[in-house]
Design a protein around this motif. Structure first.
Motif, PDB file in Angstrom:
ATOM      1  N   PHE A   1      17.397  -4.769 -13.890  1.00 15.67           N
ATOM      2  CA  PHE A   1      16.706  -4.862 -15.177  1.00 15.67           C
ATOM      3  C   PHE A   1      17.629  -4.266 -16.217  1.00 15.67           C
TER       4      PHE A   1
ATOM      5  N   ILE B   1      17.923  -2.260  -9.311  1.00 19.51           N
ATOM      6  CA  ILE B   1      16.716  -1.767  -8.632  1.00 19.51           C
ATOM      7  C   ILE B   1      16.744  -2.118  -7.145  1.00 19.51           C
TER       8      ILE B   1
ATOM      9  N   ALA C   1      10.012   6.488  -1.356  1.00 15.12           N
ATOM     10  CA  ALA C   1       9.591   7.263  -2.520  1.00 15.12           C
ATOM     11  C   ALA C   1       9.180   6.346  -3.663  1.00 15.12           C
ATOM     12  N   SER C   2       8.393   6.899  -4.564  1.00 15.60           N
ATOM     13  CA  SER C   2       8.006   6.179  -5.765  1.00 15.60           C
ATOM     14  C   SER C   2       9.270   5.765  -6.521  1.00 15.60           C
ATOM     15  N   GLY C   3       9.325   4.515  -6.932  1.00 20.39           N
ATOM     16  CA  GLY C   3      10.481   4.034  -7.673  1.00 20.39           C
ATOM     17  C   GLY C   3      11.606   3.504  -6.804  1.00 20.39           C
ATOM     18  N   SER C   4      11.421   3.504  -5.482  1.00 22.21           N
ATOM     19  CA  SER C   4      12.502   3.038  -4.605  1.00 22.21           C
ATOM     20  C   SER C   4      12.630   1.516  -4.573  1.00 22.21           C
ATOM     21  N   GLY C   5      11.653   0.819  -5.153  1.00 20.98           N
ATOM     22  CA  GLY C   5      11.779  -0.634  -5.267  1.00 20.98           C
ATOM     23  C   GLY C   5      10.853  -1.429  -4.360  1.00 20.98           C
ATOM     24  N   LYS C   6       9.857  -0.769  -3.760  1.00 21.32           N
ATOM     25  CA  LYS C   6       8.965  -1.445  -2.811  1.00 21.32           C
ATOM     26  C   LYS C   6       8.181  -2.580  -3.456  1.00 21.32           C
ATOM     27  N   SER C   7       7.523  -2.285  -4.573  1.00 20.58           N
ATOM     28  CA  SER C   7       6.704  -3.322  -5.224  1.00 20.58           C
ATOM     29  C   SER C   7       7.578  -4.434  -5.778  1.00 20.58           C
ATOM     30  N   THR C   8       8.746  -4.065  -6.286  1.00 22.10           N
ATOM     31  CA  THR C   8       9.664  -5.079  -6.804  1.00 22.10           C
ATOM     32  C   THR C   8      10.054  -6.043  -5.683  1.00 22.10           C
TER      33      THR C   8
ATOM     34  N   GLU D   1      -0.082  -1.391  -1.354  1.00 20.48           N
ATOM     35  CA  GLU D   1      -0.920  -0.192  -1.317  1.00 20.48           C
ATOM     36  C   GLU D   1      -2.423  -0.517  -1.273  1.00 20.48           C
TER      37      GLU D   1
ATOM     38  N   HIS E   1       2.024   4.212   0.953  1.00 17.27           N
ATOM     39  CA  HIS E   1       2.520   5.564   0.726  1.00 17.27           C
ATOM     40  C   HIS E   1       2.067   6.488   1.833  1.00 17.27           C
TER      41      HIS E   1
HETATM   42  N1  LIG Z   1       9.953  -5.276 -15.145  1.00 14.65           N
HETATM   43  C1  LIG Z   1      10.681  -4.160 -15.048  1.00 14.65           C
HETATM   44  N2  LIG Z   1      11.527  -3.793 -16.033  1.00 14.65           N
HETATM   45  C2  LIG Z   1      12.268  -2.669 -15.933  1.00 14.65           C
HETATM   46  N3  LIG Z   1      12.246  -1.834 -14.880  1.00 14.65           N
HETATM   47  C3  LIG Z   1      11.418  -2.147 -13.868  1.00 14.65           C
HETATM   48  C4  LIG Z   1      10.602  -3.316 -13.890  1.00 14.65           C
HETATM   49  N4  LIG Z   1       9.882  -3.373 -12.737  1.00 14.65           N
HETATM   50  C5  LIG Z   1      10.244  -2.275 -12.036  1.00 14.65           C
HETATM   51  N5  LIG Z   1      11.151  -1.544 -12.700  1.00 14.65           N
HETATM   52  C6  LIG Z   1      11.769  -0.288 -12.240  1.00 14.65           C
HETATM   53  O1  LIG Z   1      12.225  -0.474 -10.913  1.00 14.65           O
HETATM   54  C7  LIG Z   1      12.067   0.709 -10.152  1.00 14.65           C
HETATM   55  C8  LIG Z   1      11.327   0.383  -8.883  1.00 14.65           C
HETATM   56  O2  LIG Z   1       9.989   0.045  -9.214  1.00 14.65           O
HETATM   57  P1  LIG Z   1       8.913  -0.366  -8.113  1.00 14.65           P
HETATM   58  O3  LIG Z   1       7.642  -0.621  -8.824  1.00 14.65           O
HETATM   59  O4  LIG Z   1       9.463  -1.455  -7.277  1.00 14.65           O
HETATM   60  O5  LIG Z   1       8.848   0.970  -7.246  1.00 14.65           O
HETATM   61  P2  LIG Z   1       7.881   1.351  -6.042  1.00 14.65           P
HETATM   62  O6  LIG Z   1       8.760   1.723  -4.905  1.00 14.65           O
HETATM   63  O7  LIG Z   1       6.870   0.281  -5.819  1.00 14.65           O
HETATM   64  O8  LIG Z   1       7.196   2.653  -6.606  1.00 14.65           O
HETATM   65  P3  LIG Z   1       5.677   3.195  -6.431  1.00 14.65           P
HETATM   66  O9  LIG Z   1       5.634   3.789  -5.050  1.00 14.65           O
HETATM   67  O10 LIG Z   1       5.539   4.233  -7.490  1.00 14.65           O
HETATM   68  O11 LIG Z   1       4.728   2.046  -6.609  1.00 14.65           O
HETATM   69  C9  LIG Z   1      11.350   1.702 -11.051  1.00 14.65           C
HETATM   70  O12 LIG Z   1      12.302   2.592 -11.575  1.00 14.65           O
HETATM   71  C10 LIG Z   1      10.766   0.832 -12.141  1.00 14.65           C
HETATM   72  O13 LIG Z   1      10.659   1.522 -13.349  1.00 14.65           O
END
Ligand SMILES: Nc1ncnc2c1ncn2[C@@H]1O[C@H](COP(=O)(O)OP(=O)(O)OP(=O)(O)O)[C@@H](O)[C@H]1O
Ligand SMILES: [Mg+2]
Length: 221
Positions: free
Chosen positions: A13, A22, A41-48, A167, A200
């Motif tokens: 991004f 990411i 961990a939160s922010g590791s990119g799982k949802s992405t 989740e 989580h």
């Molecule tokens: N559309 C976007 N634009 C910019 N940054 C993004 C976007 N989507 C996700 N990110 C960033 O990518 C990183 C990973 O986000 P993601 O939601 O995949 O994490 P996660 O592992 O699912 O976290 P959580 O456990 O908190 O849900 C985060 O730093 C987030 O801010």
């Protein structure tokens, strides 16, 4: 070859002047009849990763291979069709339509997927998730766990091959979480689904077939 293959997925991004990576080259294979958990961990990119695998957003590069298709090469319409017919989705909150009964939520999903609305099939699926007795109830009268059961019924009513869950137990207490995980495990086996779940909750990991750890956009071996 596996049923569903994630190959060399990168995602960046741009925020301001900088490009943030990411996902940094993710490879993952999912097997039919198995539940794979993504943890980290939160922010590791799982949802992405989950949303890219599900064709909800494109990767920057890489391939999502499924049934002789590469999601990256499909048109928006082809993707929409695959999502509606082949994929099922469950999220942290059930997101039920407040003015539709339990049964009507499932009918709506069948219409979205272009499938026949079959009352017997709807009853069977509601029975599977333990909600048949509440088929005429509105969401407002259901508990959190019950709502999530309906959300799961809605995610499988159109007989998808892949189930994505981000989740699904995060808003439930531990007893309800275990029940929902048990249900997802049973459905994965009996319907031979290919299930990818983000969680989580370490306590939920013994329900899954395979655990994949993510850190900073990479899979830890
Ligand atoms: N559309 C976007 N634009 C910019 N940054 C993004 C976007 N989507 C996700 N990110 C960033 O990518 C990183 C990973 O986000 P993601 O939601 O995949 O994490 P996660 O592992 O699912 O976290 P959580 O456990 O908190 O849900 C985060 O730093 C987030 O801010
Ligand atoms: Mg997330």
């Amino acid at each position: 070859m596996s049923f569903f293959n994630i190959r060399h997925i990168h995602k960046s991004f741009v925020s301001g002047e900088v490009e943030e990576q990411i996902l940094k080259g993710i490879n993952l294979s999912l097997q039919q009849g198995e539940m794979t958990a993504l943890v980290g961990a939160s922010g590791s990119g799982k949802s992405t990763l989950l949303t890219i695998a599900a064709g909800l957003q494109p990767a920057s590069s890489g391939h999502i291979l499924f049934k002789h298709n590469d999601l990256a090469t499909l048109s928006q319409e082809q993707l929409r069709q695959i999502r509606a017919q082949e994929f099922g989705f469950v999220f942290q909150f059930a997101h039920l339509v407040p003015f539709l009964t339990v049964k009507e939520q499932l009918e709506l999903m069948l219409e979205v997927a272009d499938k026949k609305v079959d009352e017997k099939h709807i009853s069977e699926i509601l029975e599977l998730v333990g909600m048949r007795h509440r088929q005429d109830a509105y969401p407002a009268s259901l508990s959190g766990g019950e709502k999530q059961r309906v959300a799961i019924a809605r995610a499988i009513i159109h007989e998808p091959t892949i189930l994505f869950a981000d989740e699904p137990t995060a808003s439930l207490d531990s007893k309800r979480s275990s029940e929902i995980m048990q249900l997802l495990t049973t459905l994965t086996k009996t319907l031979q689904l290919t299930t990818l779940i983000v969680t989580h909750d370490e306590d939920m990991l013994h329900y899954v077939d395979k655990v994949v750890h993510m850190r900073d956009g990479q899979i830890m071996e």
